[in-house]
Design an enzyme around this catalytic site. Structure first.
Site, short mmCIF file in Angstrom:
data_model
loop_
_atom_site.label_atom_id
_atom_site.label_comp_id
_atom_site.label_asym_id
_atom_site.label_seq_id
_atom_site.Cartn_x
_atom_site.Cartn_y
_atom_site.Cartn_z
N LYS A 1 6.90 7.19 36.15
CA LYS A 1 6.08 6.54 35.22
C LYS A 1 5.28 5.45 35.50
O LYS A 1 5.82 4.58 36.28
CB LYS A 1 6.96 5.90 33.91
CG LYS A 1 6.02 5.45 32.84
CD LYS A 1 7.05 4.82 31.74
CE LYS A 1 6.25 4.36 30.53
NZ LYS A 1 6.96 3.91 29.42
N SER B 1 6.08 6.18 24.99
CA SER B 1 4.83 5.97 25.53
C SER B 1 5.34 6.67 27.20
O SER B 1 4.32 6.79 27.88
CB SER B 1 5.06 4.38 26.15
OG SER B 1 6.10 3.89 26.88
N SER C 1 10.79 5.10 24.11
CA SER C 1 9.65 5.65 24.84
C SER C 1 10.22 6.86 25.94
O SER C 1 9.28 7.45 26.51
CB SER C 1 9.02 4.44 25.81
OG SER C 1 7.94 3.73 24.84
#
Lengths: 489, 127
Positions: free
Chosen positions: A80, A155, A179
């Site tokens: 990420k 996210s 997330s």
């Protein structure tokens, strides 16, 4: 049809690599071939690191030849873009950090590199992790591999989409209010958020420091156990990391689950929840009962207050954390300013997106004198009550079973007009974040439209292994995690 | 319902995650109903500009969210301690010995403007 290498898991490719049936170069090539053909449509990656990845794979092959194999030697992992990677651009999906090249690795990156991982690239996400759909990314939203018109969740949406579409073997994400778990549910993969303090946050770009936690997005539970074992442990560079010894999650694979008590909280099944979600969760519970788990009804009475408490606390911490983006030390700087104050204002106004600005405003507001007691202090007290709810619940059960999200993946644009509606899509993942306890989302079925659904298993503090034991047993007797989206070549 | 508020100009020292911080000055006429003036003041504290086109929508969104937040007032939290940590923590001390740090040159590579080994900003003294 024979499986492509990129479609495999960590444990499958580990086996083939160690037996000399494939080499790390084949594996990394297969992953990049997939990225080249699919990513123009899915947009799971903000940055790919082809050259260094091939170099790392070559190194891995040499190590394997010498018999120096470790857990991740030669395994392509996606990261990420909220985790700092040395000499590899880390943007947090913001214009602010569009050209930021970290001079150091986050502790988790150092750890997986030490175990031999090949870093494929940096995945798309909501800007500064603020969002539940990936639509707040400065680099454009990522698509859900199961239906390109839908969001992958957020996210960590890019990590979930890349894992589901086989654009990597496994990935790392971060979870503040859901997330990792919500995008895992939307994309049909396994998303694990460990106990707060179990994994170092050093080098994770801060959003809400009392909630942020690094975790994994993988194709199955065994891979989650492997990756968790690689990233867990005390880190002197993170003042909130725990010194508690982490037992190996891998040693809890293939456990008998009879005797485990599963709590199902009534508050997680409101009328507003999608009926297909409800049905899938109850089917999973029934399956676990047949496998020997005892099912118990429990209550987490303060659940309905969690979203409000979370968005107060998270925004307050975000407002404070993001004060560092001032255009002085690193990141975007406005070229149009007369004095320092104007430089700050223009820099921040030009480079933060709408949602980030909204949360900074909210956070600044709820922390201002005169409002502090009504908002931040009140929310922190409610957080204590929510923590106590879980503490009480775990007196009666080992694990808690809930839906991960109130619905399957929604359409892009469906919730962008109403920020509160978007916030409410985190309703089932937020409570465990507030309590700092571990939770996972695993696949549990599909909607009639063919969209993946997830169940969430929440465990007590530092009891990841119980979650691994139960979810692995469940996964072994189901095939949801083996289904792949139909993708264009 | 919301207790005594500090008066305008009075600044308050609070403990935020274990760190003592001085809160910004309260707005004149603080109340649950956020006004345009409050938003402009908050934006100024946060060093943000809100452009005219976004202003009306920003107020609408913030009002809706803050109204939702106010549901917490339904819960009785008298005598409940604010949450600080989910697990035992302690202050960590280390020996005061120099350790290897990142090379200055490497760090300055990310800076938007430098002169020699300094970060450069617009003039702040004597303007």
């Amino acid at each position: 049809m024979e499986k492509e290498l990129c479609q495999m898991t960590i444990h499958e490719t580990r086996h083939l690599l160690d037996n000399g049936e494939i080499c790390a170069m084949d594996l990394v090539s297969s992953v990049f071939k997939k990225i080249e053909s699919l990513d123009p449509k899915i947009n799971a990656y903000i940055t790919t690191a082809r050259d260094t990845a091939f170099k790392q794979a070559k190194e891995a092959d040499k190590k394997i030849a010498r018999g120096e194999t470790d857990l991740l030697t030669g395994i392509p992992v996606a990261i990420k873009d909220a985790l700092c990677t040395r000499d590899l651009r880390t943007t947090c999906a913001s214009k602010t950090l569009e050209n930021f090249i970290p001079p150091y690795d986050a502790t988790v990156i150092e750890k997986i590199k030490n175990r031999g991982a090949v870093i494929i690239g940096k995945t798309n996400m909501d800007e500064f992790s603020m969002g539940s759909s990936n639509e707040s990314s400065f680099f454009g939203t990522a698509a859900n591999p199961w239906d390109m018109r839908r969001v992958p969740g957020g996210s960590s949406g890019g990590s979930a989409a890349a894992t589901a579409a086989d654009e990597c073997i496994a990935s790392l994400g971060s979870d503040t209010g859901g997330s990792i778990r919500q995008p895992a549910s939307f994309c049909g993969v396994v998303g694990f958020k460990p106990t707060y303090g179990r994994v170092s946050r050093f080098g994770l770009v801060s959003y809400a420091s009392s909630l942020d936690q690094v975790g994994t997005l993988t194709k199955d539970v065994e891979d989650a156990a492997i990756l968790l074992d690689c990233i867990s442990g005390f880190d002197p560079k993170d003042a909130t990391s725990s010194k508690k010894k982490s037992p190996s999650c891998r040693s809890f694979l293939k456990k008998n689950i009879s005797g485990l008590t599963l709590g199902i909280p009534a508050e997680y099944f409101p009328d507003t929840i999608d009926s297909e979600v409800k049905k899938a969760v109850f089917n999973a519970a029934e399956k676990m009962r047949v496998m020997g788990a005892e099912i118990k009804r429990i209550s987490l009475p303060r659940t309905e207050y969690a979203v409000a408490a979370y968005y107060i606390i998270a925004s307050a911490e975000a407002g404070s954390n993001l004060a560092r983006y001032d255009g002085v030390k690193y990141g975007h700087r406005s070229s149009n300013h007369r004095d320092l104050k104007e430089l700050y204002k223009k820099t921040r106004s030009e480079s933060f997106g709408k949602e980030v600005k909204r949360r900074i405003l909210l956070g600044t507001y709820v922390l201002s004198a005169g409002y502090y007691d009504d908002y931040y202090k009140k929310a922190s007290q409610v957080r204590t009550l929510i923590f106590n709810d879980f503490k009480n619940a775990f007196k009666d059960c080992d694990l808690i079973l809930t839906p991960t999200a109130p619905s399957a993946a929604f359409l892009a644009g469906e919730k962008t007009k109403d920020p509160l509606d978007m916030y409410l899509s985190d309703v089932f993942t937020i409570p465990a974040s507030l309590a700092g306890i571990p939770a996972v989302s695993i696949p549990c079925g599909f909607t009639r439209k063919g969209l993946p659904l997830g169940i969430q298993l929440i465990g007590n503090s530092f009891e990841e292994e119980k979650i691994i034991g139960l979810t692995h047993a469940f996964e072994q007797s189901t095939s949801w995690h083996l289904k792949k989206p139909v993708l264009p070549d | 319902m919301f207790g005594d508020r500090p008066t305008v100009g009075q600044r308050v020292l609070v403990s935020l995650m274990g760190v003592q911080v001085l809160l910004p000055e309260p707005f004149p006429g603080a109340c649950m109903k956020i006004t345009e003036k409050d938003i402009l003041h908050t934006a100024s504290l946060a060093r943000l500009n809100i452009n005219e086109g976004e202003f009306i929508q920003t107020i609408k969104d913030l009002k809706k969210i803050l109204t939702y937040f106010s549901k917490l007032q339904d819960l009785d939290t008298k005598d409940v301690l604010p949450f600080t940590h989910s697990h035992e923590t302690e202050n960590r001390l280390r020996e005061d010995v120099p350790k290897k740090s990142l090379p200055r040159k490497k760090i300055l590579e990310n800076a938007p403007s430098i002169q020699d080994s300094f970060l450069k900003v617009p003039k702040i003294i004597g303007v």
